[in-house]
Scaffold this active site. Structure first.
Site, mmCIF file in Angstrom:
data_model
loop_
_atom_site.group_PDB
_atom_site.id
_atom_site.type_symbol
_atom_site.label_atom_id
_atom_site.label_comp_id
_atom_site.label_asym_id
_atom_site.label_seq_id
_atom_site.Cartn_x
_atom_site.Cartn_y
_atom_site.Cartn_z
ATOM 1 N N GLU A 141 -8.040 -6.733 -9.504
ATOM 2 C CA GLU A 141 -7.275 -5.537 -9.847
ATOM 3 C C GLU A 141 -6.859 -5.558 -11.316
ATOM 4 O OE1 GLU A 141 -5.370 -4.544 -5.481
ATOM 5 O OE2 GLU A 141 -4.236 -5.781 -6.883
ATOM 6 N N ASN A 197 -0.421 -2.398 -8.326
ATOM 7 C CA ASN A 197 0.340 -2.937 -7.206
ATOM 8 C C ASN A 197 1.746 -2.369 -7.105
ATOM 9 O OD1 ASN A 197 -1.235 -5.128 -5.665
ATOM 10 N ND2 ASN A 197 -1.786 -5.427 -7.803
ATOM 11 N N THR A 255 1.866 4.308 -2.567
ATOM 12 C CA THR A 255 2.172 5.691 -2.929
ATOM 13 C C THR A 255 1.054 6.340 -3.711
ATOM 14 O OG1 THR A 255 3.315 4.899 -4.917
ATOM 15 C CG2 THR A 255 4.657 5.304 -2.962
ATOM 16 N N THR A 306 -7.620 -11.741 0.124
ATOM 17 C CA THR A 306 -7.739 -10.427 0.744
ATOM 18 C C THR A 306 -9.168 -9.979 0.570
ATOM 19 O OG1 THR A 306 -5.495 -9.847 0.293
ATOM 20 C CG2 THR A 306 -6.923 -8.067 0.804
ATOM 21 N N LYS A 324 -15.725 -7.120 0.289
ATOM 22 C CA LYS A 324 -14.705 -6.377 -0.430
ATOM 23 C C LYS A 324 -13.625 -7.361 -0.850
ATOM 24 C CE LYS A 324 -11.085 -5.127 0.852
ATOM 25 N NZ LYS A 324 -9.654 -5.647 0.758
ATOM 26 N N THR A 342 -10.836 -1.355 -0.558
ATOM 27 C CA THR A 342 -9.460 -0.891 -0.711
ATOM 28 C C THR A 342 -9.248 -0.521 -2.182
ATOM 29 O OG1 THR A 342 -8.769 -3.226 -0.794
ATOM 30 C CG2 THR A 342 -8.483 -2.053 1.293
#
Length: 405
Positions: A278, A400, A405, A192, A181, A155
Site C-alpha cells: 500500500e 489506511n 470510508t 493479509t 492478492k 482489496t
C-alpha cells in the site's frame, strides 16, 4: 540449493495455465462496481495442501476450509469474496461460511467437502448472504474468465498478481500456475494475502504439503509491508494430476525439480505482493549472507525489511546505513559487529563495522531506483536468506486512515 535455471516462466501465464483448471468472477454487490466474487475450479478433485495465518483470530472461512480438506486432502472448488473478511463474526459468521460451501456444492454438483471458501476485506461485519448467493448463482463452469477471478480477490491491491512456470519431469512438461492478492497488513508468518497455486502434476498429499511449507518458509514468510498479520491469510496448492500419471513424492528422483518450480512460483507471487504494498514506490530486497545459520539469516533479514526507519530512508532515498546496522543489532541473532559489511546495491557503505568510503550522492541516486537491494555480510557461517518488502510512504497512511470510508 534451489536451481531456477531449468525452469521456464510462461509469458502471460495464469493460475489456469495448468491443464484442467478454470476460473471466473462476477460482481454480486459487495463492492459498488468492481468484481467481488470469484471461483477457481478443477475438472477433477485435486490433491490439496494449505498454510494459514498465525493470527489467533482466524476467520470463519479458514475453519470451514480446513474442515473440508481434512476429509480426504482433496478439493475441487474454492470461492472467494472480497470487501468482507467474515472475521470476528461469531456463530453467524460460521453459519454463513458453511452455507456458502453448501450452496456452491449444490451449484456445481459436488460433495460439500470438495469446496473451500475464502473471504478478504473488512473485519467484524456479517456477510450479506443475499448478495453472496447472487454471486453463487452466477457461477458458470463453461465460462472461464481467469482475469475476473484475479480481479475478484483484490482489496487495496493496485494490480492483479499472477504467474505460471513449466518444468520437465520424466520427460513430461508439467505446469504450475498461481494467483494471489495482498497489499497491506503484510508481515512474515503469513500476511493479509490469499494465494492459490495450481499444477497438473500428480502429487501425493503429504509431499504437496511439504512442497508448500518449504516454499512458504522461503517466500511468503519472507515478505513484509507494514508489520501487521491478518485474520484470513491462506495459501492453497492444488495438484489435479491431469497431465502426469506418475505420482510425485519427496522420494522421487526428480522431486527437486518440482520443489524448485514450486518455490519459484511462490517467490514470484510473494515479490508481486511486496512490490504492490500500500502506497509503495519501490520493491526492496534484503540479502543476508554468511550468517551463523539459515534460521539466523532469516530473522536478521526480517528485522531489516520490517524496520520502518529503513523503509522510510529508502523512500526518501537517504543512504542512512545506520538504520540497517541498528536492525541487524536488535535482531537478537549472533553477530560480531567488527565483521559486518553492508552494501546498497553494489555500493559498499559499511566494511567490518565501520563506515566505508562511498559517495553519498551515488548512494542517493541508487536509492531512487524502482528496485532496491540491501546486502549484509556477517562472516559468521554459511547461512543465507532473502526477504522482500517495500518503502513506507505518505500514501500508506492515507490509504489506511480511510480504509472503511
Amino acid at each position: 540449493m534451489t536451481d531456477f535455471a531449468q525452469l521456464q516462466i510462461i509469458k502471460n501465464g495464469h493460475v489456469t495455465s495448468p491443464k484442467g483448471f478454470k476460473a471466473g468472477g462476477t460482481h454480486c454487490g459487495l463492492r459498488r462496481k468492481k468484481v467481488d466474487f470469484g471461483w477457481l475450479y478443477s475438472e477433477v478433485p485435486a490433491t490439496v495442501a494449505g498454510v494459514y495465518t498465525q493470527n489467533a483470530f482466524q476467520a470463519a472461512p479458514l475453519h470451514v476450509t480446513k474442515e473440508s480438506i481434512a476429509v480426504e486432502d482433496k478439493l475441487q472448488m474454492v470461492v472467494v469474496n472480497s470487501a468482507n473478511a467474515n472475521a470476528c463474526t461469531g456463530e453467524i459468521g460460521m453459519a454463513n461460511a458453511y452455507e456458502t460451501r453448501k450452496l456452491v456444492a449444490e451449484r456445481i454438483g459436488v460433495s460439500e467437502h470438495l469446496v473451500a471458501v475464502a473471504s478478504t476485506g473488512v473485519i467484524g461485519v456479517q456477510l450479506p448472504m443475499e448478495k453472496l448467493t447472487k454471486g453463487i448463482e452466477q457461477i458458470d463452469l463453461d465460462q472461464s474468465v481467469t482475469a475476473d477471478f484475479e480481479q475478484a480477490i483484490l482489496t487495496t491491491d493496485t494490480v492483479t498478481k499472477y504467474v505460471a512456470v513449466e518444468v520437465e519431469i520424466e520427460g513430461k512438461v508439467i505446469t504450475l500456475g498461481g494467483a494471489c492478492k495482498g497489499s497491506g497488513m503484510i508481515h512474515p508468518n503469513m500476511a493479509t494475502m490469499l494465494a492459490y497455486i495450481t499444477t497438473d502434476a500428480n502429487v501425493e498429499a503429504e509431499s504437496l504439503q511439504t512442497a508448500l511449507k518449504t516454499a512458504t518458509n522461503e517466500t511468503f514468510n519472507m515478505i513484509t509491508v507494514d508489520g501487521d498479520c491478518s485474520t484470513n491469510d491462506t495459501v492453497l496448492a492444488f495438484a489435479n494430476g491431469m497431465n502426469m500419471q506418475t505420482e510425485l513424492t519427496t522420494d522421487h528422483p526428480e522431486w527437486h525439480k518440482f520443489q524448485d518450480a514450486f518455490t519459484l512460483i511462490s517467490q514470484l507471487l510473494a515479490k508481486k505482493i511486496a512490490k504492490d504494498g500500500e502506497g509503495a514506490t519501490k520493491l526492496v530486497e534484503v540479502n543476508v549472507k554468511q550468517a551463523e545459520s539459515t534460521d539466523s539469516a532469516r530473522k536478521i533479514a526480517k528485522a531489516i525489511i520490517g524496520s520502518n526507519l529503513v523503509k522510510t530512508a529508502i523512500y526518501g532515498a537517504d543512504p542512512n546505513w545506520g538504520r540497517v546496522i541498528c536492525a541487524v543489532g536488535y535482531s537478537n541473532q549472533p553477530i560480531d559487529p567488527s565483521k559486518v559489511t553492508v552494501y546498497l546495491g553494489d555500493i559498499k557503505v559499511v566494511e567490518n563495522g565501520l563506515p566505508a568510503d562511498f559517495s553519498e550522492e551515488e548512494g542517493k541516486e541508487y536509492l531512487m531506483s524502482e528496485n532496491v537491494s540491501v546486502t549484509v555480510e556477517l562472516k559468521m557461517g554459511d547461512g543465507e536468506a532473502t526477504a522482500w518488502g517495500c518503502d513506507l510512504t505518505y500514501d500508506y497512511v492515507k490509504i489506511n486512515a480511510s480504509y472503511r470510508t
